[in-house]
Design a protein around this motif. Structure first.
Motif, short mmCIF file in Angstrom:
data_model
loop_
_atom_site.label_atom_id
_atom_site.label_comp_id
_atom_site.label_asym_id
_atom_site.label_seq_id
_atom_site.Cartn_x
_atom_site.Cartn_y
_atom_site.Cartn_z
N THR A 1 -7.31 27.77 15.74
CA THR A 1 -6.53 27.71 14.51
C THR A 1 -7.34 27.00 13.42
O THR A 1 -7.90 25.92 13.66
CB THR A 1 -5.21 26.95 14.72
OG1 THR A 1 -4.49 27.55 15.79
CG2 THR A 1 -4.36 26.96 13.46
N THR A 2 -7.39 27.59 12.24
CA THR A 2 -7.99 26.92 11.09
C THR A 2 -6.93 26.02 10.47
O THR A 2 -5.91 26.50 9.96
CB THR A 2 -8.49 27.93 10.05
OG1 THR A 2 -9.48 28.77 10.66
CG2 THR A 2 -9.11 27.22 8.86
N LEU A 3 -7.16 24.71 10.52
CA LEU A 3 -6.17 23.75 10.05
C LEU A 3 -6.30 23.48 8.55
O LEU A 3 -5.30 23.17 7.89
CB LEU A 3 -6.33 22.43 10.82
CG LEU A 3 -6.23 22.53 12.34
CD1 LEU A 3 -6.51 21.17 12.97
CD2 LEU A 3 -4.86 23.05 12.76
N PHE A 4 -7.52 23.58 8.05
CA PHE A 4 -7.76 23.26 6.64
C PHE A 4 -9.05 23.94 6.20
O PHE A 4 -10.03 23.97 6.95
CB PHE A 4 -7.89 21.74 6.46
CG PHE A 4 -8.22 21.29 5.06
CD1 PHE A 4 -7.23 21.19 4.10
CD2 PHE A 4 -9.52 20.95 4.72
CE1 PHE A 4 -7.53 20.77 2.81
CE2 PHE A 4 -9.83 20.52 3.43
CZ PHE A 4 -8.83 20.42 2.47
N ASP B 1 0.86 -1.17 0.00
CA ASP B 1 0.00 0.00 0.00
C ASP B 1 0.90 1.22 0.00
O ASP B 1 1.82 1.33 0.82
CB ASP B 1 -0.89 0.03 1.25
CG ASP B 1 -2.16 -0.78 1.06
OD1 ASP B 1 -2.44 -1.18 -0.08
OD2 ASP B 1 -2.86 -1.01 2.05
N VAL B 2 0.65 2.15 -0.92
CA VAL B 2 1.48 3.35 -1.04
C VAL B 2 0.67 4.55 -0.58
O VAL B 2 -0.44 4.79 -1.08
CB VAL B 2 1.95 3.55 -2.49
CG1 VAL B 2 2.86 4.77 -2.57
CG2 VAL B 2 2.68 2.31 -2.99
N LEU B 3 1.20 5.28 0.37
CA LEU B 3 0.53 6.46 0.88
C LEU B 3 0.61 7.58 -0.13
O LEU B 3 1.69 7.98 -0.58
CB LEU B 3 1.18 6.91 2.20
CG LEU B 3 0.58 8.15 2.87
CD1 LEU B 3 -0.88 7.92 3.24
CD2 LEU B 3 1.39 8.52 4.11
N GLN B 4 -0.54 8.10 -0.53
CA GLN B 4 -0.60 9.18 -1.50
C GLN B 4 -0.44 10.54 -0.80
O GLN B 4 -0.96 10.74 0.29
CB GLN B 4 -1.93 9.13 -2.26
CG GLN B 4 -2.15 7.83 -3.00
CD GLN B 4 -1.04 7.52 -3.99
OE1 GLN B 4 -0.74 8.32 -4.87
NE2 GLN B 4 -0.43 6.35 -3.84
N PRO B 5 0.26 11.46 -1.45
CA PRO B 5 0.43 12.78 -0.84
C PRO B 5 -0.90 13.51 -0.72
O PRO B 5 -1.77 13.39 -1.59
CB PRO B 5 1.38 13.50 -1.82
CG PRO B 5 1.20 12.78 -3.11
CD PRO B 5 0.91 11.35 -2.76
N SER B 6 -1.07 14.28 0.34
CA SER B 6 -2.30 15.04 0.54
C SER B 6 -1.96 16.37 1.19
O SER B 6 -0.94 16.51 1.88
CB SER B 6 -3.29 14.28 1.42
OG SER B 6 -2.73 13.99 2.68
N ALA B 7 -2.82 17.35 0.96
CA ALA B 7 -2.58 18.69 1.50
C ALA B 7 -2.72 18.73 3.01
O ALA B 7 -2.05 19.50 3.70
CB ALA B 7 -3.53 19.69 0.85
N PHE B 8 -3.58 17.86 3.55
CA PHE B 8 -3.85 17.90 5.00
C PHE B 8 -4.40 16.55 5.43
O PHE B 8 -5.18 15.91 4.71
CB PHE B 8 -4.85 18.99 5.32
CG PHE B 8 -5.33 18.97 6.76
CD1 PHE B 8 -4.52 19.45 7.77
CD2 PHE B 8 -6.57 18.45 7.08
CE1 PHE B 8 -4.95 19.41 9.09
CE2 PHE B 8 -7.01 18.42 8.39
CZ PHE B 8 -6.19 18.90 9.41
N HIS C 1 -18.10 23.06 1.18
CA HIS C 1 -16.91 23.67 1.77
C HIS C 1 -16.60 22.93 3.06
O HIS C 1 -17.48 22.72 3.90
CB HIS C 1 -17.10 25.15 2.05
CG HIS C 1 -15.80 25.86 2.28
ND1 HIS C 1 -15.04 26.37 1.27
CD2 HIS C 1 -15.11 26.09 3.43
CE1 HIS C 1 -13.95 26.90 1.76
NE2 HIS C 1 -13.96 26.75 3.08
N LEU C 2 -15.35 22.53 3.20
CA LEU C 2 -14.92 21.81 4.39
C LEU C 2 -13.90 22.65 5.14
O LEU C 2 -12.85 23.02 4.59
CB LEU C 2 -14.31 20.46 4.00
CG LEU C 2 -13.81 19.58 5.15
CD1 LEU C 2 -14.94 19.23 6.11
CD2 LEU C 2 -13.17 18.31 4.60
N THR C 3 -14.23 22.96 6.38
CA THR C 3 -13.34 23.73 7.25
C THR C 3 -12.99 22.90 8.47
O THR C 3 -13.88 22.43 9.18
CB THR C 3 -14.01 25.04 7.71
OG1 THR C 3 -14.41 25.81 6.57
CG2 THR C 3 -13.07 25.86 8.58
N VAL C 4 -11.71 22.68 8.70
CA VAL C 4 -11.27 21.95 9.89
C VAL C 4 -10.66 22.97 10.85
O VAL C 4 -9.67 23.63 10.53
CB VAL C 4 -10.25 20.86 9.55
CG1 VAL C 4 -9.83 20.12 10.82
CG2 VAL C 4 -10.84 19.89 8.53
#
Length: 314
Positions: free
Chosen positions: A162-165, A33-40, A152-155
């Motif tokens: 702090t707004t994380l994402f 299994d290869v972990l794909q890059p992600s922004a957050f 819209h997704l806000t984390v």
């Protein structure tokens, strides 16, 4: 499940088959299994989290939003091997959410949900769906429905303020329409209306996948000489996740007078370096392998490594 650092994890070793006409070198297949890059990536190990969906003030879509939030929460639980219910799912009126600038409201929401991390799903919108005829050799002819959706997704970390994402997520929900419902647009609509909760759940899953670790399966190979103890010892080290030990065993073999053996050893080292996350070193070794003896799988690995390197630089 053990992992190769943070990017690879072994699934299983496959059967061997002959690489050449000789009876000795064998290709040993294994899947990772290869972990794909992600922004957050949402971290739910250090703080409790909840998905909060906003519904319109007339409440007509409140059950739909609840389904989306619940599906998103379940996806995060599954991705992090958590028990069901550990990630919360809630809904609030859209008019109450004024954005992350409203610190007082978000503090109240944190207390109400019991969650320090709030993943807020707002501005949910489903577009006009389309249907088209499709065919596959496995399923045969069928009707494919595609419904575009966005939200819209806000984390938000309510503890540290702090707004994380924050991102608008666009995606499409695709599913096959059973033959008995595909003869007219009206019958297709009846099928969609009868399964709308599944559609909302799929969208919630898609939303959560944007902030989860995502793994894709890849097939890799190593070359072994099972009847030669040093080669087979190196292979067993690799299958035990001891990549550095395997490299030490293969290293002297790269100077073998037999060009094929030297190339195969260098190929294995290139694979090991990539499993350890060092693409540059892996590319150096595959270049050397091809200089000693070029074979199809070496060329394929070289292309893969170049692609990985280009992606990391963009």
């Amino acid at each position: 499940m053990k992992r190769f650092l943070s990017r690879y994890r072994l699934l299983l070793a496959g059967a061997a088959f002959m690489l050449t006409g000789c009876a000795t070198p064998q290709v040993m297949l294994f899947n990772v299994d290869v972990l794909q890059p992600s922004a957050f990536t949402l971290n739910v190990e250090e703080s409790s989290a909840a998905f909060v969906g906003t519904y319109s003030d007339d409440r007509q879509d409140s059950s739909e939003v609840a389904t989306i939030a619940l599906a998103a929460a379940r996806k995060v639980e599954e991705a992090n091997a958590l028990e069901e219910g550990e990630v919360g799912a809630f809904t609030i009126p859209a008019s109450e959410f004024k954005g992350t600038a409203d610190k007082e409201y978000l503090e109240q929401l944190m207390l109400a949900t019991g969650s320090g991390i709030l993943a807020i799903i707002s501005d949910i919108d489903f577009g006009q769906g389309t249907i088209s005829k499709t065919y596959s050799s496995y399923l045969g002819a069928g009707t494919l429905a595609v419904i575009p959706a966005k939200a819209h997704l806000t984390v938000y970390d309510a503890i540290s303020d702090t707004t994380l994402f924050s991102s608008t997520v666009h995606d499409s929900i695709k599913f096959m329409i059973p033959a008995q419902y595909s003869y007219s647009r009206q019958s297709v609509q009846e099928y969609v209306d009868g399964n709308d909760s599944l559609i909302f759940a799929v969208f919630g899953n898609l939303l959560a996948s944007k902030v989860c670790e995502n793994w894709t399966q890849e097939e890799w190979m190593l070359i072994d000489y099972p009847q030669e103890s040093a080669w087979h010892t190196a292979y067993k080290h690799a299958m035990d996740f001891k990549w550095e030990d395997a490299i030490k065993e293969w290293m002297p073999m790269t100077e073998d007078q037999n060009s094929e053996k030297a190339s195969f050893a260098a190929f294995n080292i290139a694979v090991a370096c990539q499993m350890l996350g060092n693409t540059d070193l892996a590319e150096n070794w595959i270049t050397y392998a091809r200089s000693r003896y070029d074979f199809e799988q070496a060329g394929q690995l070289h292309k893969y490594l170049k692609m990985k390197k280009n992606k990391s630089q963009n």
